[in-house]
Design a protein around this motif. Structure first.
Motif, PDB file in Angstrom:
ATOM      1  N   ILE A 199       0.842  -1.203   0.000  1.00 55.13           N
ATOM      2  CA  ILE A 199       0.000   0.000   0.000  1.00 55.13           C
ATOM      3  C   ILE A 199       0.874   1.249   0.000  1.00 55.13           C
ATOM      4  O   ILE A 199       0.628   2.198  -0.754  1.00 55.13           O
ATOM      5  CB  ILE A 199      -0.937   0.021   1.225  1.00 55.13           C
ATOM      6  N   SER A 200       1.889   1.265   0.853  1.00 57.68           N
ATOM      7  CA  SER A 200       2.790   2.417   0.925  1.00 57.68           C
ATOM      8  C   SER A 200       3.478   2.651  -0.417  1.00 57.68           C
ATOM      9  O   SER A 200       3.593   3.795  -0.881  1.00 57.68           O
ATOM     10  CB  SER A 200       3.836   2.190   2.021  1.00 57.68           C
ATOM     11  N   ALA A 201       3.910   1.566  -1.068  1.00 61.50           N
ATOM     12  CA  ALA A 201       4.555   1.686  -2.375  1.00 61.50           C
ATOM     13  C   ALA A 201       3.573   2.243  -3.402  1.00 61.50           C
ATOM     14  O   ALA A 201       3.926   3.118  -4.209  1.00 61.50           O
ATOM     15  CB  ALA A 201       5.078   0.324  -2.828  1.00 61.50           C
ATOM     16  N   THR A 202       2.339   1.758  -3.373  1.00 57.74           N
ATOM     17  CA  THR A 202       1.309   2.238  -4.307  1.00 57.74           C
ATOM     18  C   THR A 202       1.063   3.725  -4.113  1.00 57.74           C
ATOM     19  O   THR A 202       0.973   4.494  -5.077  1.00 57.74           O
ATOM     20  CB  THR A 202      -0.005   1.459  -4.091  1.00 57.74           C
ATOM     21  N   GLU A 203       0.943   4.158  -2.869  1.00 58.42           N
ATOM     22  CA  GLU A 203       0.706   5.571  -2.577  1.00 58.42           C
ATOM     23  C   GLU A 203       1.848   6.446  -3.072  1.00 58.42           C
ATOM     24  O   GLU A 203       1.629   7.532  -3.622  1.00 58.42           O
ATOM     25  CB  GLU A 203       0.507   5.761  -1.070  1.00 58.42           C
ATOM     26  N   ASN A 204       3.091   5.970  -2.889  1.00 58.03           N
ATOM     27  CA  ASN A 204       4.253   6.747  -3.347  1.00 58.03           C
ATOM     28  C   ASN A 204       4.238   6.940  -4.860  1.00 58.03           C
ATOM     29  O   ASN A 204       4.531   8.032  -5.367  1.00 58.03           O
ATOM     30  CB  ASN A 204       5.555   6.036  -2.937  1.00 58.03           C
ATOM     31  N   ILE A 205       3.886   5.880  -5.583  1.00 55.39           N
ATOM     32  CA  ILE A 205       3.870   5.958  -7.046  1.00 55.39           C
ATOM     33  C   ILE A 205       2.807   6.937  -7.513  1.00 55.39           C
ATOM     34  O   ILE A 205       3.079   7.832  -8.322  1.00 55.39           O
ATOM     35  CB  ILE A 205       3.627   4.559  -7.653  1.00 55.39           C
ATOM     36  N   PHE A 206       1.581   6.786  -7.003  1.00 56.67           N
ATOM     37  CA  PHE A 206       0.491   7.656  -7.453  1.00 56.67           C
ATOM     38  C   PHE A 206       0.691   9.103  -6.999  1.00 56.67           C
ATOM     39  O   PHE A 206       0.249  10.030  -7.679  1.00 56.67           O
ATOM     40  CB  PHE A 206      -0.852   7.129  -6.948  1.00 56.67           C
ATOM     41  N   ARG A 207       1.359   9.302  -5.866  1.00 55.54           N
ATOM     42  CA  ARG A 207       1.626  10.660  -5.397  1.00 55.54           C
ATOM     43  C   ARG A 207       2.606  11.371  -6.335  1.00 55.54           C
ATOM     44  O   ARG A 207       2.474  12.566  -6.598  1.00 55.54           O
ATOM     45  CB  ARG A 207       2.202  10.619  -3.978  1.00 55.54           C
ATOM     46  N   PHE A 208       3.580  10.628  -6.845  1.00 53.99           N
ATOM     47  CA  PHE A 208       4.590  11.244  -7.708  1.00 53.99           C
ATOM     48  C   PHE A 208       4.076  11.481  -9.132  1.00 53.99           C
ATOM     49  O   PHE A 208       4.334  12.528  -9.730  1.00 53.99           O
ATOM     50  CB  PHE A 208       5.844  10.358  -7.768  1.00 53.99           C
ATOM     51  N   VAL A 209       3.332  10.504  -9.672  1.00 59.12           N
ATOM     52  CA  VAL A 209       2.861  10.610 -11.054  1.00 59.12           C
ATOM     53  C   VAL A 209       1.930  11.820 -11.201  1.00 59.12           C
ATOM     54  O   VAL A 209       0.985  11.987 -10.449  1.00 59.12           O
ATOM     55  CB  VAL A 209       2.126   9.320 -11.479  1.00 59.12           C
ATOM     56  N   GLY A 210       2.212  12.644 -12.171  1.00 55.27           N
ATOM     57  CA  GLY A 210       1.404  13.839 -12.402  1.00 55.27           C
ATOM     58  C   GLY A 210       1.890  15.071 -11.663  1.00 55.27           C
ATOM     59  O   GLY A 210       1.373  16.167 -11.878  1.00 55.27           O
ATOM     60  N   SER A 211       2.903  14.914 -10.803  1.00 50.50           N
ATOM     61  CA  SER A 211       3.432  16.046 -10.056  1.00 50.50           C
ATOM     62  C   SER A 211       4.373  16.872 -10.937  1.00 50.50           C
ATOM     63  O   SER A 211       4.747  16.474 -12.039  1.00 50.50           O
ATOM     64  CB  SER A 211       4.193  15.556  -8.819  1.00 50.50           C
ATOM     65  N   PHE A 212       4.770  18.026 -10.426  1.00 48.42           N
ATOM     66  CA  PHE A 212       5.715  18.880 -11.151  1.00 48.42           C
ATOM     67  C   PHE A 212       7.032  18.145 -11.398  1.00 48.42           C
ATOM     68  O   PHE A 212       7.620  18.220 -12.484  1.00 48.42           O
ATOM     69  CB  PHE A 212       5.971  20.163 -10.360  1.00 48.42           C
ATOM     70  N   LEU A 213       7.505  17.403 -10.383  1.00 47.55           N
ATOM     71  CA  LEU A 213       8.780  16.695 -10.535  1.00 47.55           C
ATOM     72  C   LEU A 213       8.685  15.592 -11.579  1.00 47.55           C
ATOM     73  O   LEU A 213       9.677  15.260 -12.240  1.00 47.55           O
ATOM     74  CB  LEU A 213       9.232  16.132  -9.185  1.00 47.55           C
ATOM     75  N   HIS A 214       7.501  14.992 -11.716  1.00 48.08           N
ATOM     76  CA  HIS A 214       7.305  14.000 -12.772  1.00 48.08           C
ATOM     77  C   HIS A 214       7.477  14.666 -14.142  1.00 48.08           C
ATOM     78  O   HIS A 214       8.160  14.137 -15.026  1.00 48.08           O
ATOM     79  CB  HIS A 214       5.904  13.384 -12.647  1.00 48.08           C
ATOM     80  N   GLN A 215       6.874  15.857 -14.316  1.00 47.01           N
ATOM     81  CA  GLN A 215       7.020  16.579 -15.575  1.00 47.01           C
ATOM     82  C   GLN A 215       8.484  16.966 -15.809  1.00 47.01           C
ATOM     83  O   GLN A 215       8.985  16.890 -16.936  1.00 47.01           O
ATOM     84  CB  GLN A 215       6.148  17.851 -15.556  1.00 47.01           C
ATOM     85  N   LEU A 216       9.170  17.364 -14.742  1.00 48.07           N
ATOM     86  CA  LEU A 216      10.572  17.760 -14.861  1.00 48.07           C
ATOM     87  C   LEU A 216      11.437  16.560 -15.231  1.00 48.07           C
ATOM     88  O   LEU A 216      12.381  16.678 -16.024  1.00 48.07           O
ATOM     89  CB  LEU A 216      11.053  18.379 -13.539  1.00 48.07           C
ATOM     90  N   TYR A 217      11.129  15.398 -14.657  1.00 46.87           N
ATOM     91  CA  TYR A 217      11.873  14.182 -14.991  1.00 46.87           C
ATOM     92  C   TYR A 217      11.749  13.882 -16.482  1.00 46.87           C
ATOM     93  O   TYR A 217      12.752  13.565 -17.154  1.00 46.87           O
ATOM     94  CB  TYR A 217      11.342  12.997 -14.177  1.00 46.87           C
TER      95      TYR A 217
END
Length: 490
Positions: A199-217
């Motif tokens: 669950i923790s791993a799933t939350e980390n992935i979905f929290r990052f996807v779509g964020s500003f840092l995801h776009q920067l990556y």
């Protein structure tokens, strides 16, 4: 003489100027859109985020098909029901490729189903759909698993005796256990340490996807790979899921493949055994690992988040909650197991479930597609390799299709006599060849879980709490802000 730093600045300005004029020339071959800036393209217009409302606002100026530039990379945006439907279904094969940014490539290696393209994607998707059907998708045997987990969820809320609780974990646990039973052949207990890690791993992935840092990556992958940050945590979290999947595969291999496969891994291993003598095996362990991750991520997060929104809307709209309960009481016997087929006799309840999906659609925009050959979109010639993004939210909020698109209104799915009416613009599962492969399972889960909960409880805010936010938290999915509710037994 120029110093080294001055020379570098001059070189940078020269390269940016060249890139700017290249983009200006290339724009002539794409639908019109806002003028891109050097280096960042239109990311500045979007505040470096794919926000559905900003995309809808741009459509008012540039039309329902327009182009945005991500750096020097063009993406065609489809906005509104007609544009999305025509774009995704007129030539569905032509737009069946999957556009992957550097982050998703690093994460899933173009394997599995959700983040794959081409011949491999077709094979893995076809096999997955056929296997889910063989395991009972759309049949009573799978529905019994859904009913069983819905009953466990009711028991959990009953044990609280009306005390306040954040419903996010119990909802995720119950929904994901349906997927776990299908894929692994067993359920997790709510106290299982491994399950909490997943669950923790799933939350980390979905929290990052779509964020500003995801776009920067995706814009500067060579730089981000060298830097620490949430992107490294998200990739590590996917490794946690992958490692668990490989352990499960090994457990199944050591146990041996039964004559009658019991779960998805059994079916896949059996298929691997049949195809191993081929010149190029169609099925391999890497693909299986990523399909397991796809099923766990897609099958757990989406339905549980939708139910999370559903309970919030019942608290915000107690009159609608009461109407659902009156219909359930009038149609069902108290001891009767609720089936998906019961939706035909429960039009108002069915309408509310659909309106939850429409009004609080959990996908901010939609996964981008790639044209696999030269094609035509809405009469505009488009080259092979062009990225197309359907704005699903714009379909579900299209003012030409919905009477009150920005209001929670179950009447969108009811005629004047109170009968349920399907709507063509109801596309939360997308459209075309990339439509969600677990759509039927998700529909069954949402209806059976929601009806069971509303028959057993009245949901209210805790004492002293008078306000609750209905604005979404942006991420890989649109989540409600954390909240606590009381499940009052009826």
């Amino acid at each position: 003489m120029l110093t080294i730093s001055q020379a570098l600045v001059v070189l940078l300005i020269f390269l940016l100027t060249v890139q700017f004029f290249k983009v200006q020339r290339a724009r002539k071959h794409f639908p019109p859109g806002p003028a891109p800036l050097p280096l960042f393209g239109n990311l500045v217009h979007l505040n470096f985020q794919f926000h559905r409302d900003l995309l809808m606002e741009l459509a008012k100026t540039h039309g329902n098909m327009y182009t945005l530039w991500f750096g020097w990379f063009p993406v065609i945006i489809l906005n509104g029901y007609q544009a999305v439907k025509d774009g995704m279904t007129t030539h569905p094969e032509d737009v069946s490729g999957r556009m992957l940014g550097p982050f998703f490539v690093a994460m899933a290696k173009r394997k599995g189903v959700i983040l794959a393209s081409g011949h491999s994607w077709k094979q893995q998707r076809r096999f997955s759909i056929m296997t889910l059907r063989r395991m009972g998708m759309g049949k009573k045997c799978l529905e019994r698993r859904v009913q069983e987990d819905a009953s466990h969820l009711v028991e959990f809320f009953m044990s609280l005796k009306g005390r306040p609780v954040d419903p996010s974990f119990p909802l995720f646990h119950s929904i994901s256990n349906v997927v776990c039973a299908l894929v692994f052949g067993y359920h997790f207990s709510d106290e299982d340490k491994t399950f909490h890690e997943l669950i923790s791993a799933t939350e980390n992935i979905f929290r990052f996807v779509g964020s500003f840092l995801h776009q920067l990556y995706d814009l500067l992958p060579w730089l981000m790979r060298c830097l620490p940050g949430p992107h490294k945590q998200a990739l590590s979290s996917y490794d946690v899921l992958s490692s668990f999947a490989r352990k499960e595969i090994r457990r199944h291999v050591e146990r041996g493949i039964p004559d009658e496969p019991q779960d998805f891994i059994d079916f896949y291993l059996s298929e691997m055994e049949k195809s191993k003598d081929g010149a190029k095996p169609k099925y391999d362990e890497d693909n299986l690992v990523h399909i397991i991750c796809d099923l766990f991520l897609g099958g757990s997060e989406t339905s549980s988040t939708t139910l999370h929104w559903g309970l919030l809307h019942m608290v915000v709209n107690p009159d609608i909650q009461e109407k659902v309960q009156k219909e359930l009481d009038a149609v069902l016997n108290p001891s009767q197991l609720i089936c998906y087929e019961d939706r035909r006799e429960l039009p108002y309840t069915n309408a509310v479930v659909h309106e939850i999906q429409r009004f609080s659609n959990i996908v901010s925009v939609g996964m981008p597609r790639v044209c696999i050959r030269d094609t035509t979109l809405l009469g505009f010639p488009v080259k092979k390799g062009t990225v197309v993004m359907p704005n699903i939210a714009s379909v579900l909020y299209d003012p030409e299709q919905w009477e009150t698109p920005r209001q929670f209104n179950p009447g969108h799915f009811l005629d004047k006599a109170g009968n349920f009416i399907p709507r063509e613009a109801f596309l939360p599962f997308s459209a075309g060849h990339r439509v969600c492969l677990g759509e039927h399972l998700a529909r069954t889960e949402l209806f059976v879980f929601f009806a069971n909960l509303l028959r057993a409880f009245t949901f209210r805010l805790p004492e002293g709490v008078t306000q609750i936010s209905t604005e979404p938290v942006c991420g890989g999915t649109l989540q409600p802000h954390p909240y606590r509710i009381c499940a009052i037994p009826r």
